[in-house]
Design a protein around this motif. Structure first.
Motif, PDB file in Angstrom:
ATOM      1  N   GLY A 213      25.829 -32.440  15.173  1.00 29.58           N
ATOM      2  CA  GLY A 213      27.291 -32.310  15.225  1.00 29.58           C
ATOM      3  C   GLY A 213      27.905 -33.433  16.056  1.00 29.58           C
ATOM      4  N   LYS A 214      27.099 -34.031  16.984  1.00 28.62           N
ATOM      5  CA  LYS A 214      27.613 -35.158  17.760  1.00 28.62           C
ATOM      6  C   LYS A 214      27.525 -36.437  16.924  1.00 28.62           C
TER       7      LYS A 214
ATOM      8  N   ALA B 194      24.402 -37.997  14.456  1.00 31.19           N
ATOM      9  CA  ALA B 194      24.528 -38.314  13.026  1.00 31.19           C
ATOM     10  C   ALA B 194      24.184 -39.777  12.760  1.00 31.19           C
TER      11      ALA B 194
ATOM     12  N   PHE C 107      28.492 -41.968  10.697  1.00 26.34           N
ATOM     13  CA  PHE C 107      28.281 -40.674  11.352  1.00 26.34           C
ATOM     14  C   PHE C 107      28.588 -39.521  10.395  1.00 26.34           C
ATOM     15  N   GLN C 108      28.495 -39.832   9.091  1.00 23.88           N
ATOM     16  CA  GLN C 108      28.671 -38.818   8.053  1.00 23.88           C
ATOM     17  C   GLN C 108      27.266 -38.465   7.530  1.00 23.88           C
ATOM     18  N   PRO C 109      26.826 -37.236   7.768  1.00 26.82           N
ATOM     19  CA  PRO C 109      25.484 -36.851   7.297  1.00 26.82           C
ATOM     20  C   PRO C 109      25.381 -36.986   5.778  1.00 26.82           C
TER      21      PRO C 109
ATOM     22  N   ARG D 135      26.646 -34.400   3.408  1.00 26.45           N
ATOM     23  CA  ARG D 135      28.096 -34.272   3.302  1.00 26.45           C
ATOM     24  C   ARG D 135      28.740 -35.455   2.593  1.00 26.45           C
ATOM     25  N   MET D 136      28.029 -36.581   2.569  1.00 19.20           N
ATOM     26  CA  MET D 136      28.620 -37.794   1.988  1.00 19.20           C
ATOM     27  C   MET D 136      27.599 -38.534   1.141  1.00 19.20           C
TER      28      MET D 136
ATOM     29  N   SER E 212      33.456 -35.089   5.806  1.00 18.86           N
ATOM     30  CA  SER E 212      32.079 -35.520   6.054  1.00 18.86           C
ATOM     31  C   SER E 212      31.822 -35.928   7.499  1.00 18.86           C
ATOM     32  N   ASP E 213      32.866 -36.083   8.308  1.00 23.27           N
ATOM     33  CA  ASP E 213      32.647 -36.424   9.717  1.00 23.27           C
ATOM     34  C   ASP E 213      31.835 -35.326  10.389  1.00 23.27           C
ATOM     35  N   SER E 214      30.764 -35.716  11.063  1.00 27.34           N
ATOM     36  CA  SER E 214      29.816 -34.705  11.536  1.00 27.34           C
ATOM     37  C   SER E 214      30.397 -33.682  12.523  1.00 27.34           C
ATOM     38  N   PRO E 215      31.359 -34.024  13.397  1.00 30.99           N
ATOM     39  CA  PRO E 215      31.824 -32.985  14.334  1.00 30.99           C
ATOM     40  C   PRO E 215      32.645 -31.865  13.691  1.00 30.99           C
ATOM     41  N   LEU E 216      33.154 -32.090  12.496  1.00 27.57           N
ATOM     42  CA  LEU E 216      34.012 -31.087  11.848  1.00 27.57           C
ATOM     43  C   LEU E 216      33.155 -30.074  11.074  1.00 27.57           C
TER      44      LEU E 216
END
Lengths: 462, 462
Positions: free
Chosen positions: A26-27, A31, A147-149, A152-153, B389-393
């Motif tokens: 999540g940080k 990522a 930083f987009q896993p 998710r992307m 896709s931003d990991s903290p969200l």
């Protein structure tokens, strides 16, 4: 090290340090490391409080790493960045990507940090991408500082398109659209506040970069207009460059200030310069993507005479409206084409341009029409619209079109598809994209993309 | 029978005959019957060469059916249509849908057939939809005259939107987009050459139709401008009507001639009349759909002051550019809102409008911001942009927004989402749509839809 070699270092470093790597999902620092550890080069997490992160040995400081480090990706808070760059310089790092935000866009003392960093880049001969960005991506080497896993992307595969985006958000959208459309990417850079590496540097790099054939840029403001103009003019002569500029309005300029810290100039000045520099100006992000896709997948056109065919005429009517605005013309079909239509098609077919094969059309009907249009010397471009859900049409039409498209490409006659709807149509669109034929949901978007192919033909002196 | 009752007959007949039903998959007469046989009323295939089709007893002629027939769907060649209507009249049929093409759009003798049909409609007091169309659809009754098989074309569920489309193609696209976005439909009519039932009739019907709250129209040309203007003006006072007109250019008008047989008037005259009649004019099919979706899912707005928030600022910059063109303004946030932001959010948040919560933003950050904006008396509309896709969200942000949206709706503060990308983002967009919050891929499209909510507020006299 020349510009090409130095910028190229961002895409294939032998070793990368992630400064601010985190072990907490999540940080951002987690990522980034998680994506980077798939890279074939050596990857070193840097974190003063951990010995190991994600299975990789971690070091308290970059100076503690017992090997050479080519590139550093920085994800720590902005105040600590200058001293970190100092350490990177001592370690011999040549390329740095600063993901962290909290610089010029915040203003005050943070603005000064950025100037300090810029000064260090010059002093130590380090090239820096960012800060306040998502960094770089290269599908061929696998380098990926996002930083987009991955779950998710999507990441696109390798190809001939380079995307440059001041905005990370738009960069992500463009890459995911590309991935879904089988549009391959050569290089991607999100450069944020561009303390050092800017659009002009990247354009000149891409001019030499052998895989890149088409370039798409989203930009909010320029520090050095002349530098950009000169680079753009040079590059656009060789490789088509499509540009979208955000923040042209007075109201938006204030928002840009607090986004990437730039005070953008007025829209009119920019657009005039873009046009003079030979760039293709996009109306919005979809238009940028639409044009890039056409340029990357199809050939330029030898003229502006368009022929079109559909089993549902509505979109053709609107395509003609759009063509009037974009400077494209309806081709006057040759007598031979008309003759062939009359002989081979149903008497209810409208055997004129636009060709309305009606809802009763079969794959064979489309094949006859498109084949004739490819042979017709009065036709420069072909728009093919589909209502794929009409029961008489079979899905093999896409394979047939794939074959026809090869012949058309050799004659420099681009083929573009207009089709929209639900899963069945989207699946056939995806298949067409895979075969190199770009698809568009509405005629206005198709026509705008086609115009770029026509302008590219003019540039090629056809 | 008054207009309402007679038009309503198209959507819930007790019995339907399919004249030209075919037993051959791929034929239009097969697909129509295959879709219609799921309808709860009685369905009778008419075909002189078959005793049974798709498990239903077939009759040589409609006159042979031993029961009353309320409606006929005609899919035979155009020459044979007049004598068939004659038979329908004798049988007491009150509503006819003519799917077949090959009329006015072909010209010559086919033009005369159409006049003959129009005359018969008047003489026998039969209402006719078409010819040259895909007909009617009602998700509540299940009536469906399309020749698009269900595995190729999604049907939306029941809801508050009526779509009217001269073009079948555009009708199909609108319905499939609606289905994918959980946008429910009340009534759908594709009316093609509109030999009898036209837009004005349908608008006046929809004015009374209790499920319809929003109306979207795609139209190519008008036979009776005054009739349409009067109906549109009357209806738009009560229910918002969004209109897209194809074929405004001289060049397209010729194409329209051979599509639905109408010689459309010049664009300027139409647009002026549309505006005076209180219609919202769409720029293209996506814009038509975007506006209808916002009007159907959200509340009108009490003013034009917009607040926005994002974890990636790029789209907000472009939203502001678009707002300048559309007449929307950036809200000046109240002191209380700013105070709350400063107390509760990270120091790197840009605590101004637009609110940039940066790539580090969590669901909690968004919640604080949106909740404050809903409470802020200086804010009329809220645009929420996401880089999902931003990991903290975390993905629960959509559920949180769903809850917040209820409170906002009660205060007549519409919330619209801007987000685009691949499967992960599209899935979250779909969830938001299901919760009644419309989503848009690019800021320009969001802003255009939001403008309709602002105009609707003015109309409501807020």
């Amino acid at each position: 090290m020349d510009l090409y070699e130095h910028i190229n270092g961002f895409f294939n470093p032998k070793s990368v340090a992630v400064i601010g790597a985190s072990s907490k999902p999540g940080k951002i620092g987690y990522a980034v490391l998680d994506n980077l550890r798939r890279y074939h080069g050596k990857v070193f997490p840097i974190n003063p409080r951990k010995d190991e992160i994600l299975g990789l040995k971690s070091y308290p400081s970059i100076e503690d790493v017992p090997e050479t480090i080519d590139m550093a990706v920085i994800v720590i808070r902005s105040e600590d960045v200058p001293q970190t760059i100092e350490k990177c310089a001592k370690k011999g790092v040549k390329n740095i990507v600063i993901i962290s935000g909290g610089f010029k866009e915040i203003g005050g003392k943070y603005r000064n940090i950025e100037e300090e960093i810029a000064e260090m880049a010059r002093k130590y001969n380090i090239r820096i991408v960012g800060p306040n960005c998502i960094g770089v991506f290269d599908p061929r080497t696998g380098l990926d500082t996002f930083f987009q896993p991955r779950h998710r992307m999507l990441r696109p595969g390798p190809g001939n398109v380079a995307f440059l985006s001041q905005s990370g958000t738009y960069g992500i959208i463009l890459l995911e659209w590309a991935a879904m459309d089988h549009l391959g990417v050569s290089k991607f850079v999100s450069y944020g506040n561009k303390v050092d590496v800017d659009e002009a540097d990247l354009l000149l790099y891409l001019l030499e970069e052998p895989n890149t054939e088409v370039i798409g840029i989203y930009m909010e403001g320029l520090k050095d207009g002349k530098k950009f103009y000169d680079a753009a003019k040079k590059v656009s002569k060789v490789k088509p460059v499509v540009i979208l500029r955000g923040g042209w309005s007075e109201q938006a300029r204030m928002a840009v200030m607090s986004h990437t810290g730039f005070l953008g100039g007025s829209g009119r000045i920019y657009w005039g310069a873009f046009k003079q520099a030979g760039l293709y100006i996009a109306k919005n992000l979809e238009d940028l993507y639409d044009m890039v896709k056409a340029l990357a997948k199809q050939t330029f056109a030898r003229g502006n005479r368009v022929a079109m065919v559909s089993n549902g005429a509505g979109p053709m009517v609107q395509a003609i409206d759009a063509m009037v605005l974009e400077g494209l013309e309806l081709a006057k079909l040759s007598e031979e084409t008309i003759k062939r239509f009359k002989e081979e098609l149903s008497p209810f077919t409208v055997v004129n341009n636009p060709v309305d094969v009606t809802g009763s059309a079969t794959t064979e009907d489309y094949k006859i029409v498109i084949d004739s249009l490819i042979d017709d010397p009065n036709v420069d471009m072909i728009f093919v619209f589909f209502v794929h859900s009409d029961s008489p049409l079979t899905p093999d039409i896409v394979d047939v079109l794939g074959e026809l498209s090869k012949k058309a490409k050799e004659l420099n006659k681009p083929i573009l598809i207009g089709a929209a709807g639900g899963p069945y149509t989207l699946k056939l669109n995806e298949k067409a994209e895979k075969l190199g034929i770009p698809t568009y949901p509405i005629p206005e978007r198709l026509v705008s993309a086609a115009k770029a192919l026509y302008l590219e033909g003019i540039k090629k002196g056809t």
